[in-house]
Design a protein around this motif. Structure first.
Motif, PDB file in Angstrom:
ATOM      1  N   ILE A  20     -16.043  -0.091  -4.509  1.00 50.85           N
ATOM      2  CA  ILE A  20     -14.927   0.205  -3.613  1.00 50.85           C
ATOM      3  C   ILE A  20     -13.653  -0.179  -4.364  1.00 50.85           C
ATOM      4  CG2 ILE A  20     -13.840  -0.286  -1.389  1.00 50.85           C
ATOM      5  CD1 ILE A  20     -16.621  -1.413  -0.515  1.00 50.85           C
ATOM      6  N   GLU A  21     -12.729   0.747  -4.521  1.00 52.98           N
ATOM      7  CA  GLU A  21     -11.475   0.423  -5.200  1.00 52.98           C
ATOM      8  C   GLU A  21     -10.427  -0.040  -4.189  1.00 52.98           C
ATOM      9  OE1 GLU A  21     -10.018   3.322  -8.253  1.00 52.98           O
ATOM     10  OE2 GLU A  21     -11.849   4.408  -7.675  1.00 52.98           O
ATOM     11  N   ASP A  22      -9.881  -1.209  -4.419  1.00 55.23           N
ATOM     12  CA  ASP A  22      -8.700  -1.642  -3.689  1.00 55.23           C
ATOM     13  C   ASP A  22      -7.503  -1.110  -4.475  1.00 55.23           C
ATOM     14  OD1 ASP A  22      -6.552  -2.844  -2.509  1.00 55.23           O
ATOM     15  OD2 ASP A  22      -7.424  -4.856  -2.419  1.00 55.23           O
ATOM     16  N   ALA A  23      -7.083   0.099  -4.094  1.00 50.78           N
ATOM     17  CA  ALA A  23      -5.974   0.778  -4.772  1.00 50.78           C
ATOM     18  C   ALA A  23      -4.665   0.599  -4.008  1.00 50.78           C
ATOM     19  CB  ALA A  23      -6.306   2.261  -4.932  1.00 50.78           C
ATOM     20  N   ALA A  24      -4.570  -0.494  -3.250  1.00 51.49           N
ATOM     21  CA  ALA A  24      -3.410  -0.725  -2.385  1.00 51.49           C
ATOM     22  C   ALA A  24      -2.096  -0.645  -3.140  1.00 51.49           C
ATOM     23  CB  ALA A  24      -3.541  -2.091  -1.701  1.00 51.49           C
ATOM     24  N   GLU A  25      -2.112  -1.076  -4.415  1.00 55.46           N
ATOM     25  CA  GLU A  25      -0.871  -1.166  -5.183  1.00 55.46           C
ATOM     26  C   GLU A  25      -0.721  -0.050  -6.206  1.00 55.46           C
ATOM     27  OE1 GLU A  25      -0.891  -6.070  -4.856  1.00 55.46           O
ATOM     28  OE2 GLU A  25      -1.075  -5.117  -6.835  1.00 55.46           O
ATOM     29  N   SER A  26      -1.684   0.873  -6.266  1.00 54.58           N
ATOM     30  CA  SER A  26      -1.730   1.786  -7.415  1.00 54.58           C
ATOM     31  C   SER A  26      -1.510   3.254  -7.078  1.00 54.58           C
ATOM     32  CB  SER A  26      -3.070   1.629  -8.147  1.00 54.58           C
ATOM     33  OG  SER A  26      -4.150   2.071  -7.360  1.00 54.58           O
ATOM     34  N   LEU A  27      -0.878   3.572  -5.940  1.00 50.54           N
ATOM     35  CA  LEU A  27      -0.514   4.964  -5.709  1.00 50.54           C
ATOM     36  C   LEU A  27       0.470   5.400  -6.809  1.00 50.54           C
ATOM     37  CD1 LEU A  27      -0.707   7.463  -3.865  1.00 50.54           C
ATOM     38  CD2 LEU A  27       1.301   6.593  -2.655  1.00 50.54           C
ATOM     39  N   GLY A  28       0.133   6.466  -7.505  1.00 55.60           N
ATOM     40  CA  GLY A  28       0.951   6.917  -8.628  1.00 55.60           C
ATOM     41  C   GLY A  28       0.443   6.451  -9.980  1.00 55.60           C
ATOM     42  N   SER A  29      -0.712   5.765  -9.997  1.00 55.41           N
ATOM     43  CA  SER A  29      -1.305   5.283 -11.247  1.00 55.41           C
ATOM     44  C   SER A  29      -2.548   6.098 -11.599  1.00 55.41           C
ATOM     45  CB  SER A  29      -1.691   3.804 -11.132  1.00 55.41           C
ATOM     46  OG  SER A  29      -0.545   3.000 -10.934  1.00 55.41           O
ATOM     47  N   PHE A  30      -2.721   6.344 -12.895  1.00 55.79           N
ATOM     48  CA  PHE A  30      -3.804   7.198 -13.363  1.00 55.79           C
ATOM     49  C   PHE A  30      -4.632   6.488 -14.431  1.00 55.79           C
ATOM     50  CE2 PHE A  30      -0.699   9.914 -11.484  1.00 55.79           C
ATOM     51  CZ  PHE A  30      -1.392  10.976 -10.944  1.00 55.79           C
ATOM     52  N   TYR A  31      -5.937   6.641 -14.310  1.00 58.50           N
ATOM     53  CA  TYR A  31      -6.882   6.109 -15.297  1.00 58.50           C
ATOM     54  C   TYR A  31      -7.444   7.289 -16.076  1.00 58.50           C
ATOM     55  CZ  TYR A  31     -11.168   3.983 -17.165  1.00 58.50           C
ATOM     56  OH  TYR A  31     -12.181   3.554 -17.988  1.00 58.50           O
TER      57      TYR A  31
END
Length: 396
Positions: free
Chosen positions: A190-201
């Motif tokens: 489960i990714e906690d992407a709370a802070e990473s909208l706009g970030s790409f891996y």
């Protein structure tokens, strides 16, 4: 030998030279409303569609799907609610253990506790500031065993059900390596992407590796709905169930009140979604401005040996939600004095979170050795990061 005052003065000088001089106070991160926010919110007020039904919720979810590339996005009231439902969707149950970084915001652990599960704290790495998948794999090799298709902690006897990494300050963790660890030990990701909208891996948006993922749109995030969050998934059936559970599990009917699960009143109001739609229209600009500010900081701090500016991992294109400087271990005793001095001057800075395993509510939770997390806790300082601060640099 350089004196403490010299180090602090150098840091202050860089901040003052990099940031606007016409303000008495510069916040750590504040929202920016430059687009259609007034128009969309006014439309909700004019039409009366301000609560749980209205066109903006559907539109907001569709915009999130288009931007992130996921099949399904479900808007909810906040990021913590999103995490809670994510855990339930993958089957986390009472007394299960869920692995998460000790260095994260409290919501990550609290969502696990809402499920009556047990947070199990693991170390971070210097490259991403997030969970270290290599250390995690070695640790699980020692303390875990897989039997009957499930992973168990040999020390506690409890099932280890999932891994919940958080993309710290918008910087993605090493997802490929983490996926391999999850596959090896039969763990849900489960990714906690709370802070990473706009970030790409590696060119793909965060939130696409976990079976489910969570976003936050709190007032201090890169885009805001005032308060809000979202569940992301590439599993259509899980997306449908997420929508059902977060809308009180009510079976659709013109007038009957039939609920077939224990549901949650987690739906995002139309009023908040309207704000979010306008914000998402500006997201590309916000990311450009924040990355431009990060580039200025990187260059400006490079001559100062006692601190280093954190740069995105080599495999990532980050949103630089909150910019980070790290005081060298030798000078880490200055951290609090740096924080005091900068805040007294109207430059809002803050330390990273206290390690969750050291909070009274989580001291009894299992944990691995946390060498890197403890060093990061002592040395990280967040510096002003609002998107408007990079606007002039982005246009240059």
């Amino acid at each position: 030998m350089k004196q403490s005052a010299d180090v602090i003065n150098n840091i202050v000088s860089v901040l003052q030279e990099s940031l606007p001089t016409d303000k008495d106070f510069i916040a750590l991160h504040e929202p920016s409303f430059q687009g259609n926010e007034w128009n969309y919110v006014k439309d909700c007020l004019d039409t009366g569609w301000v609560s749980s039904v209205g066109k903006y919720v559907d539109r907001f979810e569709e915009m999130l799907q288009e931007y992130t590339g996921v099949k399904r996005a479900v808007a909810v009231v906040n990021g913590t609610a999103a995490l809670h439902i994510c855990l339930k969707l993958v089957g986390v149950e009472r007394n299960d253990e869920v692995l998460l970084p000790a260095l994260t915001f409290i919501a990550t652990a609290n969502a696990i506790s809402y499920c009556e599960a047990v947070p199990h704290f693991v170390d971070s790495c210097y490259e991403t500031l997030g969970l270290d998948p290599i250390k995690l794999g070695d640790y699980l090799q020692d303390i875990a065993e897989v039997k009957d298709g499930a992973c168990y902690n040999k020390q506690t006897g409890r099932r280890i059900k999932a891994v919940l990494p958080m993309h710290t300050f918008g910087h993605p963790v090493d997802l490929d390596t983490l996926v391999e660890v999850c596959d090896r030990f039969n763990l849900e990701l489960i990714e906690d992407a709370a802070e990473s909208l706009g970030s790409f891996y590696k060119g793909r948006h965060t939130g696409n590796w976990g079976r489910v993922s969570a976003l936050s749109f709190n007032g201090n995030k890169i885009t805001t709905t005032g308060g809000g969050g979202a569940i992301l998934t590439n599993d259509d059936s899980l997306g449908q169930l997420a929508k059902h559970l977060t809308t009180t599990a009510k079976v659709p009917h013109k007038w009957e009140f039939v609920h077939d699960h224990i549901g949650y009143n987690y739906r995002m109001p139309n009023l908040n979604a309207a704000l979010g739609c306008a914000q998402l229209e500006m997201l590309h600009q916000f990311v450009q401005e924040k990355r431009a500010l990060a580039s200025v900081y990187q260059k400006a701090f490079s001559p100062i040996d006692e601190v280093s500016f954190f740069i995105e991992p080599k495999f990532a294109t980050s949103n630089y939600w909150l910019n980070v400087i790290r005081v060298s271990t030798e000078w880490s005793f200055l951290r609090d004095e740096i924080l005091q001095t900068t805040n007294d001057l109207g430059l809002m800075t803050r330390p990273v979170w206290r390690l969750l395993c050291d909070l009274p509510i989580y001291t009894s939770a299992p944990k691995m050795e946390l060498t890197v997390a403890r060093d990061l806790e002592k040395t990280i300082i967040n510096i002003p990061s609002s998107s408007y601060l990079g606007a002039a640099y982005a246009k240059a």
